[in-house]
Scaffold this motif. Structure first.
Motif, PDB file in Angstrom:
ATOM      1  N   SER A 171      83.177 -23.003  -7.049  1.00  0.00           N
ATOM      2  CA  SER A 171      82.589 -23.325  -7.997  1.00  0.00           C
ATOM      3  C   SER A 171      81.464 -24.417  -7.732  1.00  0.00           C
ATOM      4  O   SER A 171      81.709 -25.509  -8.025  1.00  0.00           O
ATOM      5  N   GLN A 172      80.629 -23.968  -6.790  1.00  0.00           N
ATOM      6  CA  GLN A 172      79.460 -24.729  -6.198  1.00  0.00           C
ATOM      7  C   GLN A 172      79.940 -25.968  -5.306  1.00  0.00           C
ATOM      8  O   GLN A 172      79.062 -26.706  -4.495  1.00  0.00           O
ATOM      9  N   GLY A 173      81.293 -26.035  -4.766  1.00  0.00           N
ATOM     10  CA  GLY A 173      81.574 -26.889  -3.874  1.00  0.00           C
ATOM     11  C   GLY A 173      81.002 -26.878  -2.576  1.00  0.00           C
ATOM     12  O   GLY A 173      80.587 -27.763  -1.798  1.00  0.00           O
ATOM     13  N   THR A 174      80.734 -25.598  -2.139  1.00  0.00           N
ATOM     14  CA  THR A 174      79.967 -25.263  -0.714  1.00  0.00           C
ATOM     15  C   THR A 174      78.688 -25.333  -0.767  1.00  0.00           C
ATOM     16  O   THR A 174      77.725 -25.597   0.360  1.00  0.00           O
ATOM     17  N   GLN A 175      77.966 -25.891  -1.858  1.00  0.00           N
ATOM     18  CA  GLN A 175      76.670 -25.978  -2.180  1.00  0.00           C
ATOM     19  C   GLN A 175      76.238 -27.441  -2.499  1.00  0.00           C
ATOM     20  O   GLN A 175      75.426 -27.970  -1.855  1.00  0.00           O
ATOM     21  N   ARG A 176      77.323 -28.088  -3.172  1.00  0.00           N
ATOM     22  CA  ARG A 176      77.048 -29.395  -3.429  1.00  0.00           C
ATOM     23  C   ARG A 176      77.521 -30.448  -2.221  1.00  0.00           C
ATOM     24  O   ARG A 176      76.682 -31.382  -2.178  1.00  0.00           O
ATOM     25  N   LEU A 177      78.491 -30.084  -1.642  1.00  0.00           N
ATOM     26  CA  LEU A 177      79.192 -31.213  -0.724  1.00  0.00           C
ATOM     27  C   LEU A 177      78.242 -30.996   0.497  1.00  0.00           C
ATOM     28  O   LEU A 177      77.675 -32.338   1.062  1.00  0.00           O
ATOM     29  N   PRO A 178      77.701 -30.034   0.998  1.00  0.00           N
ATOM     30  CA  PRO A 178      76.611 -30.330   2.024  1.00  0.00           C
ATOM     31  C   PRO A 178      75.381 -31.133   1.773  1.00  0.00           C
ATOM     32  O   PRO A 178      74.974 -32.041   2.510  1.00  0.00           O
ATOM     33  N   LEU A 200      90.738 -33.348  -5.748  1.00  0.00           N
ATOM     34  CA  LEU A 200      90.582 -32.081  -4.891  1.00  0.00           C
ATOM     35  C   LEU A 200      90.072 -30.858  -5.363  1.00  0.00           C
ATOM     36  O   LEU A 200      90.373 -30.720  -6.617  1.00  0.00           O
ATOM     37  N   GLY A 201      89.570 -30.088  -4.674  1.00  0.00           N
ATOM     38  CA  GLY A 201      89.163 -28.608  -5.033  1.00  0.00           C
ATOM     39  C   GLY A 201      88.122 -28.727  -6.168  1.00  0.00           C
ATOM     40  O   GLY A 201      87.229 -29.324  -6.168  1.00  0.00           O
ATOM     41  N   GLY A 202      88.797 -28.084  -7.392  1.00  0.00           N
ATOM     42  CA  GLY A 202      87.824 -28.070  -8.408  1.00  0.00           C
ATOM     43  C   GLY A 202      87.799 -29.563  -9.140  1.00  0.00           C
ATOM     44  O   GLY A 202      86.624 -29.800  -9.919  1.00  0.00           O
ATOM     45  N   GLY A 203      88.514 -30.358  -8.824  1.00  0.00           N
ATOM     46  CA  GLY A 203      88.521 -31.689  -9.172  1.00  0.00           C
ATOM     47  C   GLY A 203      87.282 -32.496  -8.515  1.00  0.00           C
ATOM     48  O   GLY A 203      86.338 -33.167  -9.311  1.00  0.00           O
ATOM     49  N   LEU A 204      87.087 -32.044  -7.212  1.00  0.00           N
ATOM     50  CA  LEU A 204      85.823 -32.712  -6.489  1.00  0.00           C
ATOM     51  C   LEU A 204      84.439 -31.903  -6.901  1.00  0.00           C
ATOM     52  O   LEU A 204      83.496 -32.529  -7.057  1.00  0.00           O
ATOM     53  N   GLU A 205      84.642 -30.621  -7.233  1.00  0.00           N
ATOM     54  CA  GLU A 205      83.361 -30.013  -7.585  1.00  0.00           C
ATOM     55  C   GLU A 205      82.890 -30.482  -9.133  1.00  0.00           C
ATOM     56  O   GLU A 205      81.717 -30.725  -9.289  1.00  0.00           O
ATOM     57  N   LEU A 206      84.115 -30.677 -10.113  1.00  0.00           N
ATOM     58  CA  LEU A 206      83.621 -31.362 -11.302  1.00  0.00           C
ATOM     59  C   LEU A 206      82.879 -32.815 -10.811  1.00  0.00           C
ATOM     60  O   LEU A 206      81.990 -32.961 -11.605  1.00  0.00           O
ATOM     61  N   ALA A 207      83.514 -33.731  -9.978  1.00  0.00           N
ATOM     62  CA  ALA A 207      82.910 -34.960  -9.939  1.00  0.00           C
ATOM     63  C   ALA A 207      81.743 -34.838  -9.277  1.00  0.00           C
ATOM     64  O   ALA A 207      80.576 -35.582  -9.560  1.00  0.00           O
ATOM     65  N   MET A 208      81.249 -33.776  -8.462  1.00  0.00           N
ATOM     66  CA  MET A 208      80.067 -33.882  -7.395  1.00  0.00           C
ATOM     67  C   MET A 208      78.973 -33.353  -8.784  1.00  0.00           C
ATOM     68  O   MET A 208      77.753 -33.321  -8.618  1.00  0.00           O
ATOM     69  N   GLY A 262      72.216 -19.897  -3.188  1.00  0.00           N
ATOM     70  CA  GLY A 262      73.491 -20.274  -2.685  1.00  0.00           C
ATOM     71  C   GLY A 262      74.821 -20.328  -3.376  1.00  0.00           C
ATOM     72  O   GLY A 262      75.827 -19.640  -2.843  1.00  0.00           O
ATOM     73  N   GLU A 263      74.419 -20.481  -4.547  1.00  0.00           N
ATOM     74  CA  GLU A 263      75.961 -20.457  -5.528  1.00  0.00           C
ATOM     75  C   GLU A 263      76.415 -18.944  -5.716  1.00  0.00           C
ATOM     76  O   GLU A 263      77.561 -18.517  -5.621  1.00  0.00           O
ATOM     77  N   THR A 264      75.318 -18.081  -5.655  1.00  0.00           N
ATOM     78  CA  THR A 264      75.488 -16.570  -5.854  1.00  0.00           C
ATOM     79  C   THR A 264      76.409 -16.039  -4.505  1.00  0.00           C
ATOM     80  O   THR A 264      77.324 -15.297  -4.978  1.00  0.00           O
ATOM     81  N   PRO A 321      82.817 -19.434 -15.585  1.00  0.00           N
ATOM     82  CA  PRO A 321      82.977 -20.204 -16.643  1.00  0.00           C
ATOM     83  C   PRO A 321      82.731 -21.650 -16.409  1.00  0.00           C
ATOM     84  O   PRO A 321      82.318 -22.651 -16.875  1.00  0.00           O
ATOM     85  N   PHE A 322      83.556 -21.920 -15.257  1.00  0.00           N
ATOM     86  CA  PHE A 322      83.738 -23.294 -14.754  1.00  0.00           C
ATOM     87  C   PHE A 322      82.343 -23.606 -14.061  1.00  0.00           C
ATOM     88  O   PHE A 322      81.766 -24.905 -14.325  1.00  0.00           O
ATOM     89  N   SER A 323      81.796 -22.808 -13.246  1.00  0.00           N
ATOM     90  CA  SER A 323      80.475 -22.910 -12.510  1.00  0.00           C
ATOM     91  C   SER A 323      79.371 -23.206 -13.367  1.00  0.00           C
ATOM     92  O   SER A 323      78.435 -24.220 -13.361  1.00  0.00           O
TER      93      SER A 323
END
Length: 305
Positions: A148-155, A114-122, A262-264, A90-92
């Motif tokens: 929730s996509q953090g490992t995909q957006r941050l790089p 942090l965490g989900g907060g950074l994922e939201l911002a990204m 990658g998200e999968t 749902p969040f992703s």
């Protein structure tokens, strides 16, 4: 829930921990889930409703996401990870919808992101922060990875070496370091809500197009290859901490696969880690340490002599 303006300059609607309004043509989403505005199922539902309202309001030229209180979203609701029904989808899915918005989405940040907060911002198209804001991905300290996509957006924003360092260590960086790395777009002083609205108005006036982190290309060179190889070697030496290897595999997926694929991979690795004995033990320790700091029956506002 609607962003549509009435005879007043703005009309505000509230759904649990999230409210939204149209302020003179700029849509605002306000998160209020104290003490740290953690991502919960209630917050996700509220954000989903606010985004639907924004998409339906042709008069809203851009969207600003702001958190009330002392911080931006400082992580997820860790207690919810214990539920067998817990799902990152749902969040992703909400983040994917934000990313795909044809109108600009701005995150205005303060405190800790942090965490989900950074994922939201990204997932937003533009990120502005106060000078003392800090950014990080601390999930590894609970035996997890950003789910929730953090490992995909941050790089894609900061490059693989820095992304691996942040995700593998759980350490945070300053706003100035985040700006230099490309994680955020701007540092400004003042009221974070006013800063966010001002940035949105300026960007709309300049006809700035959304920059979607999901569509950014990852630079693949010697530094990327070396960072992945070294991280993989270190993870192999610590089999008792499966999150390390899972993080490397998820970031490798960001490098080698399209965003959705990658998200999968990331979601699968997160689910396996969440159910692992290592993560369960670390989460138990997390809550036990906080419980040990409290005296039963004593109010939290009592001051020591």
């Amino acid at each position: 829930m609607s962003f549509t303006e009435s005879n007043r300059t703005s009309q505000k609607m509230s759904v649990n921990a999230v409210s939204c309004e149209n302020r003179n043509g700029i849509g605002l989403v306000l998160i209020s889930n104290p003490p740290v505005n953690a991502i919960s199922s209630e917050v996700v539902a509220g954000l989903r409703g606010a985004l639907v309202a924004f998409e339906a309001d042709a008069n809203a030229r851009a969207l600003v996401i702001h958190c009330e209180g002392r911080t931006f979203v400082a992580g997820g609701d860790i207690a919810s990870f214990e539920s067998l029904e817990f799902d990152t989808l749902p969040f992703s899915a909400l983040l994917t919808q934000l990313d795909a918005s044809p109108r600009l989405v701005v995150a205005t940040m303060h405190g800790t992101v942090l965490g989900g907060g950074l994922e939201l911002a990204m997932a937003c198209h533009y990120r502005v922060a106060l000078p003392d804001t800090r950014f990080g991905m601390p999930e590894v300290k609970l035996g997890l990875l950003p789910g929730s996509q953090g490992t995909q957006r941050l790089p894609r924003l900061a490059g693989v070496p820095l992304a691996l360092s942040l995700i593998l260590t759980g350490q945070s960086v300053s706003a100035s370091d985040a700006l230099a790395a490309g994680i955020i777009n701007e540092i400004a002083e003042g009221d974070p809500l006013a800063i966010g609205v001002g940035a949105a108005e300026r960007l709309v006036h300049a006809k700035t197009q959304p920059q979607r982190s999901s569509s950014l290309k990852i630079a693949v060179g010697a530094a990327t290859t070396q960072a992945l190889a070294e991280a993989g070697a270190r993870a192999a030496k610590k089999p008792a901490y499966p999150a390390l290897g899972a993080i490397v595999r998820a970031v490798e997926a960001a490098v080698n696969l399209p965003f959705e694929a990658g998200e999968t991979v990331e979601a699968r690795e997160f689910d396996q880690l969440r159910l692992s004995s290592t993560s369960r033990a670390l989460r138990h320790l997390f809550f036990a340490e906080r419980a040990a700091a409290r005296i039963p029956g004593l109010k939290g506002d009592v001051r020591a002599r």
